[in-house]
Scaffold this motif. Structure first.
Motif, PDB file in Angstrom:
ATOM      1  N   GLY A  65      90.090  14.007 -15.899  1.00  0.00           N
ATOM      2  CA  GLY A  65      90.683  15.239 -16.425  1.00  0.00           C
ATOM      3  C   GLY A  65      90.716  16.357 -15.387  1.00  0.00           C
ATOM      4  O   GLY A  65      90.338  16.181 -14.225  1.00  0.00           O
ATOM      5  N   ILE A  66      91.149  17.521 -15.880  1.00  0.00           N
ATOM      6  CA  ILE A  66      91.223  18.689 -15.010  1.00  0.00           C
ATOM      7  C   ILE A  66      89.797  19.173 -14.669  1.00  0.00           C
ATOM      8  O   ILE A  66      89.573  19.753 -13.613  1.00  0.00           O
ATOM      9  CB  ILE A  66      92.084  19.802 -15.651  1.00  0.00           C
ATOM     10  CG1 ILE A  66      92.412  20.901 -14.655  1.00  0.00           C
ATOM     11  CG2 ILE A  66      91.469  20.378 -16.872  1.00  0.00           C
ATOM     12  CD1 ILE A  66      93.369  20.508 -13.608  1.00  0.00           C
ATOM     13  N   SER A  67      88.833  18.898 -15.545  1.00  0.00           N
ATOM     14  CA  SER A  67      87.439  19.298 -15.247  1.00  0.00           C
ATOM     15  C   SER A  67      86.980  18.629 -13.958  1.00  0.00           C
ATOM     16  O   SER A  67      86.383  19.271 -13.078  1.00  0.00           O
ATOM     17  CB  SER A  67      86.495  18.882 -16.380  1.00  0.00           C
ATOM     18  OG  SER A  67      86.879  19.480 -17.574  1.00  0.00           O
ATOM     19  N   GLU A  68      87.261  17.337 -13.837  1.00  0.00           N
ATOM     20  CA  GLU A  68      86.838  16.590 -12.646  1.00  0.00           C
ATOM     21  C   GLU A  68      87.661  17.016 -11.422  1.00  0.00           C
ATOM     22  O   GLU A  68      87.135  17.139 -10.312  1.00  0.00           O
ATOM     23  CB  GLU A  68      86.979  15.087 -12.866  1.00  0.00           C
ATOM     24  CG  GLU A  68      85.963  14.500 -13.835  1.00  0.00           C
ATOM     25  CD  GLU A  68      86.320  14.710 -15.294  1.00  0.00           C
ATOM     26  OE1 GLU A  68      87.454  15.166 -15.579  1.00  0.00           O
ATOM     27  OE2 GLU A  68      85.470  14.420 -16.158  1.00  0.00           O
ATOM     28  N   ALA A  69      88.967  17.234 -11.649  1.00  0.00           N
ATOM     29  CA  ALA A  69      89.819  17.662 -10.532  1.00  0.00           C
ATOM     30  C   ALA A  69      89.364  19.026 -10.011  1.00  0.00           C
ATOM     31  O   ALA A  69      89.345  19.276  -8.797  1.00  0.00           O
ATOM     32  CB  ALA A  69      91.282  17.712 -10.972  1.00  0.00           C
TER      33      ALA A  69
END
Ligand SMILES: Cc1cc2nc3c(=O)[nH]c(=O)nc-3n(C[C@H](O)[C@H](O)[C@H](O)COP(=O)(O)OP(=O)(O)OC[C@H]3O[C@@H](n4cnc5c(N)ncnc54)[C@H](O)[C@@H]3O)c2cc1C
Length: 387
Positions: A65-69
């Motif tokens: 997800g964007i959290s990891e990105a």
């Protein structure tokens, strides 16, 4: 609520730190002096499989997800690579999100794997000299001729267009006077054909190794199969990628601020004047402590916005706030790092002057702080639209 990093998040941070480690402060100082795209850095991240962190697994991505990105981009920036490093891969990470959501299976198969493998490099062509932040008024025109569109127009500030072989292009397919709401613009992902596209680099304040450009398009032919989604719906597709982009740039700004703060604290401990470390003076301590708090608070907003986005929940206010707060906190941390270094803050060998120059980018782009305040006033506080 659990604020600890999960084992997966810790793994991402450790792995990205490892890839970044050989690209040390001297590497980025050299890049800042001499320019030249950091191909070796881009390749190191591609070879380790990180360019597809947020791309679907079926096309070779990691499907995260964007959290990891955001964590990845924060780690790159905080390594000291700053915006020079982050911008070298930024477009890969989420730029093609409109293709992921609105592209056909054939398009995704054709476009995503080479981007993830680092074989294709894409730039993002939205901003125009005569419309600025008022994107709906852009003028670059794409006219349908049989199975092609023929494009004429001008873009400005297009980053990485010197080295990109692909462009995600927003162009007008219907006259502005005939359009209602957000209609009339179409989105294309196509070859950056240098026979019909002239790219002129803009000399700028910082981030010399990642070029930004004036782009002149004169008769570019785009096959219809390179149009993303429906004709006339391009603006609404772009909107899908805007919140994640704000979250990523906020993370990059915070990472840069943390790199600056680390250097400042290190210097404040070592440098002795009046017979004691300068860091013993509250006049040095307090601005740095304040910057730490600002960066932490902005980071929490990034995490909230990213979490909302990954849950499929509305996150416009939070993503914009994260971008605003992250950019301001990053900028002030860089400024405080220069003050802490005194005269040496102005010398290139201490690196913080480069950080300060780069910290302007997340303030100015992709949307200005003024427009974010306008957005919050309107959408959150219910005040009349001012722009
Ligand atoms: C280093 C860098 C890299 C970039 N990379 C890219 C890229 O890859 N692709 C791309 O498409 N673009 C890119 N951009 C462009 C960037 O997104 C724009 O510069 C930004 O959106 C602002 O647009 P503008 O410069 O035309 O400002 P303008 O629209 O001319 O605005 C100028 C100023 O007026 C203020 N203003 C305007 N209207 C209002 C209002 N109603 N109320 C209050 N204030 C207002 C703005 O806040 C701003 O401060 C990049 C820019 C930079 C600096």
């Amino acid at each position: 609520m659990d604020f600890r990093a999960t084992p997966d998040q810790q793994h991402i941070q450790d792995a990205i730190e490892k890839v970044c480690a050989p690209f040390d402060a001297d590497y980025w100082l050299r890049k800042d002096r001499e320019g030249g795209f950091p191909f070796d850095f881009h390749k190191a991240l591609a070879d380790a499989g990180w360019l597809g962190i947020a791309m679907p697994e079926e096309y070779g991505g990691a499907g995260l997800g964007i959290s990891e990105a955001a964590l990845m981009m924060h780690t790159i920036s905080a390594s000291g690579a700053g915006l020079s490093g982050a911008s070298a891969v930024h477009m890969n990470i989420f730029g093609l999100h409109p293709v992921v959501v609105f592209g056909t299976a054939e398009q995704k198969k054709r476009w995503l794997p080479p981007l993830i493998e680092g074989k294709d490099r894409a730039c993002f062509g939205v901003t125009e000299p005569n419309s600025g932040l008022n994107t709906l008024k852009l003028k670059t025109r794409a006219v349908r001729q049989g199975d092609d569109y023929v494009v004429h127009g001008q873009k400005v500030w297009i980053s990485t267009a010197q080295v990109a072989n692909k462009i995600l292009l927003l162009a007008r397919t219907k006259n502005a006077e005939e359009c209602k709401g957000t209609e009339g613009l179409s989105l294309f992902y196509t070859d950056l054909d240098r026979a019909t596209i002239e790219v002129r680099e803009i000399e700028k304040l910082g981030r010399k190794c990642v070029d930004s450009n004036q782009v002149f398009i004169d008769g570019l032919r785009i096959p219809v199969e390179d149009r993303v989604g429906e004709e006339g719906e391009g603006f609404s597709y772009i909107l899908h990628g805007l919140n994640p982009e704000r979250i990523l740039i906020a993370s990059e700004a915070i990472g840069l601020g943390r790199a600056a703060l680390k250097r400042a604290a290190g210097y404040a401990n070592e440098r002795e004047v009046f017979g004691r470390p300068i860091g013993q003076n509250q006049g040095i301590q307090h601005p740095l402590a304040k910057s730490w708090m600002e960066l932490e608070a902005a980071h929490l907003m990034v995490q909230k916005a990213a979490w909302l986005y990954d849950q499929g929940l509305p996150c416009g206010a939070e993503a914009n706030s994260a971008k605003f707060l992250g950019a301001e906190a990053g900028y002030h941390a860089c400024e405080n790092a220069i003050f802490t270094h005194g005269g040496m803050g102005y010398a290139k060998e201490y690196h913080v002057e480069r950080y300060l120059r780069e910290s302007w980018i997340p303030r100015l782009a992709p949307v200005s702080p003024q427009l974010i305040l306008c957005f919050i006033a309107e959408k959150v506080l219910g005040l009349p639209k001012s722009y």
